[in-house]
Write a protein that holds these residues in place. Structure first.
Motif, PDB file in Angstrom:
ATOM      1  N   ARG A   1      91.702 100.372 116.059  1.00 57.16           N
ATOM      2  CA  ARG A   1      91.989 101.248 116.779  1.00 57.16           C
ATOM      3  C   ARG A   1      93.097 101.837 116.640  1.00 57.16           C
ATOM      4  O   ARG A   1      94.221 101.035 117.526  1.00 57.16           O
ATOM      5  CB  ARG A   1      91.499 101.320 118.195  1.00 57.16           C
ATOM      6  N   VAL A   2      93.827 103.535 116.631  1.00 59.02           N
ATOM      7  CA  VAL A   2      95.199 104.173 116.525  1.00 59.02           C
ATOM      8  C   VAL A   2      95.034 104.498 117.926  1.00 59.02           C
ATOM      9  O   VAL A   2      94.662 105.513 118.406  1.00 59.02           O
ATOM     10  CB  VAL A   2      95.306 104.745 115.926  1.00 59.02           C
ATOM     11  N   VAL A   3      96.188 104.359 118.558  1.00 62.06           N
ATOM     12  CA  VAL A   3      96.385 104.566 120.687  1.00 62.06           C
ATOM     13  C   VAL A   3      98.041 105.105 120.276  1.00 62.06           C
ATOM     14  O   VAL A   3      98.500 103.779 120.240  1.00 62.06           O
ATOM     15  CB  VAL A   3      95.964 104.221 121.060  1.00 62.06           C
ATOM     16  N   LYS A   4      98.276 106.233 120.179  1.00 66.78           N
ATOM     17  CA  LYS A   4      99.901 106.375 120.186  1.00 66.78           C
ATOM     18  C   LYS A   4     100.650 104.909 119.055  1.00 66.78           C
ATOM     19  O   LYS A   4     101.634 104.823 119.915  1.00 66.78           O
ATOM     20  CB  LYS A   4     100.271 106.858 121.665  1.00 66.78           C
ATOM     21  N   LEU A   5     100.073 105.313 117.631  1.00 73.37           N
ATOM     22  CA  LEU A   5     100.529 104.826 116.888  1.00 73.37           C
ATOM     23  C   LEU A   5     100.724 103.112 117.553  1.00 73.37           C
ATOM     24  O   LEU A   5     101.736 102.412 116.420  1.00 73.37           O
ATOM     25  CB  LEU A   5     102.075 105.481 116.809  1.00 73.37           C
ATOM     26  N   ARG A   6      99.947 102.595 118.290  1.00 76.53           N
ATOM     27  CA  ARG A   6      99.987 101.675 117.964  1.00 76.53           C
ATOM     28  C   ARG A   6      98.893 100.830 117.811  1.00 76.53           C
ATOM     29  O   ARG A   6      97.667 101.556 118.015  1.00 76.53           O
ATOM     30  CB  ARG A   6      99.921 101.520 119.984  1.00 76.53           C
TER      31      ARG A   6
ATOM     32  N   GLY B   1      92.268 107.116 116.953  1.00 78.68           N
ATOM     33  CA  GLY B   1      91.440 107.181 116.652  1.00 78.68           C
ATOM     34  C   GLY B   1      90.744 105.710 115.680  1.00 78.68           C
ATOM     35  O   GLY B   1      91.392 105.040 115.888  1.00 78.68           O
ATOM     36  N   ASP B   2      89.597 106.049 115.733  1.00 81.79           N
ATOM     37  CA  ASP B   2      88.806 104.058 115.417  1.00 81.79           C
ATOM     38  C   ASP B   2      88.777 104.098 113.882  1.00 81.79           C
ATOM     39  O   ASP B   2      87.963 106.003 113.423  1.00 81.79           O
ATOM     40  CB  ASP B   2      87.461 104.275 115.626  1.00 81.79           C
TER      41      ASP B   2
ATOM     42  N   ALA C   1      78.308  97.416 107.378  1.00 81.90           N
ATOM     43  CA  ALA C   1      77.607  98.248 107.713  1.00 81.90           C
ATOM     44  C   ALA C   1      77.724  99.797 108.402  1.00 81.90           C
ATOM     45  O   ALA C   1      77.545 100.397 108.059  1.00 81.90           O
ATOM     46  CB  ALA C   1      75.837  98.156 108.642  1.00 81.90           C
ATOM     47  N   LEU C   2      79.259  99.560 109.467  1.00 84.43           N
ATOM     48  CA  LEU C   2      79.216 100.311 109.157  1.00 84.43           C
ATOM     49  C   LEU C   2      80.299 101.540 108.560  1.00 84.43           C
ATOM     50  O   LEU C   2      80.792 102.451 109.066  1.00 84.43           O
ATOM     51  CB  LEU C   2      80.413  99.619 111.143  1.00 84.43           C
ATOM     52  N   TYR C   3      81.559 100.872 107.707  1.00 81.55           N
ATOM     53  CA  TYR C   3      81.538 101.824 106.879  1.00 81.55           C
ATOM     54  C   TYR C   3      80.855 102.795 105.662  1.00 81.55           C
ATOM     55  O   TYR C   3      80.980 104.000 106.072  1.00 81.55           O
ATOM     56  CB  TYR C   3      82.703 100.612 106.146  1.00 81.55           C
TER      57      TYR C   3
ATOM     58  N   VAL D   1      87.624 105.149 106.371  1.00 78.82           N
ATOM     59  CA  VAL D   1      87.119 106.103 106.699  1.00 78.82           C
ATOM     60  C   VAL D   1      87.127 106.061 108.497  1.00 78.82           C
ATOM     61  O   VAL D   1      87.018 105.075 108.755  1.00 78.82           O
ATOM     62  CB  VAL D   1      85.794 106.036 106.792  1.00 78.82           C
ATOM     63  N   ARG D   2      87.433 107.099 108.689  1.00 80.85           N
ATOM     64  CA  ARG D   2      87.586 107.670 110.075  1.00 80.85           C
ATOM     65  C   ARG D   2      85.430 107.584 110.757  1.00 80.85           C
ATOM     66  O   ARG D   2      84.478 107.326 109.982  1.00 80.85           O
ATOM     67  CB  ARG D   2      87.912 108.601 110.461  1.00 80.85           C
ATOM     68  N   ILE D   3      85.972 107.105 112.240  1.00 78.27           N
ATOM     69  CA  ILE D   3      84.447 106.535 112.462  1.00 78.27           C
ATOM     70  C   ILE D   3      84.372 107.663 113.625  1.00 78.27           C
ATOM     71  O   ILE D   3      84.997 107.779 114.438  1.00 78.27           O
ATOM     72  CB  ILE D   3      84.918 104.889 113.585  1.00 78.27           C
TER      73      ILE D   3
END
Length: 96
Positions: A39-44, A28-29, A7-9, A71-73
Motif C-alpha cells: 500500500r502506498v500512502v503519500k510515498l510511504r 493505492g494498493d 490468487a489476488l495477483y 498490478v494495481r488492486i
C-alpha cells in the motif's frame, strides 16, 4: 496466506489490470506476481503482514528493480479481500 496473495495477483490481472515492471508513484494498493501486497500512502510504502500494514520503505527498491511484475488492486477486489480491515502500523521513531 501466500497462496491467497498469489490468487489476488491473478484476479487483478483477470479484472483487466495491466501488469507493469514497477508500480506508479501514486497512492493505492498493489500486488506483485509473487504475492507481495503493498500500500502506498503519500510515498510511504507499507507491506501487508499478519499484524497489519507494516512500514516497508525497503520495498522502494521494487520500483526500480524491475524483477517483479505489479498490478494495481481495484477497489472492489480490495474490499473483497478486506485490505482496509488491516491497520496501518506506526513508523518507527528514528529520532535519537
Amino acid at each position: 496466506m501466500v497462496q491467497l496473495k498469489k490468487a489476488l495477483y491473478a484476479e487483478c490481472c483477470a479484472a483487466g489490470e495491466k501488469s507493469t515492471p514497477h508500480p506508479p508513484f501514486e497512492d493505492g494498493d498493489f500486488v506483485t506476481e509473487y504475492g507481495v501486497v503493498l500500500r502506498v500512502v503519500k510515498l510511504r510504502i507499507y507491506r501487508l503482514e499478519t499484524e497489519g500494514w507494516a512500514p516497508a520503505q525497503q520495498e522502494f527498491s521494487l520500483w526500480y528493480g524491475g524483477e517483479d511484475d505489479f498490478v494495481r488492486i481495484p477497489p472492489d477486489i480490495a474490499r473483497r479481500f478486506d485490505l482496509d480491515g488491516h491497520a496501518l502500523l506506526p513508523w518507527p521513531d528514528v529520532r535519537s
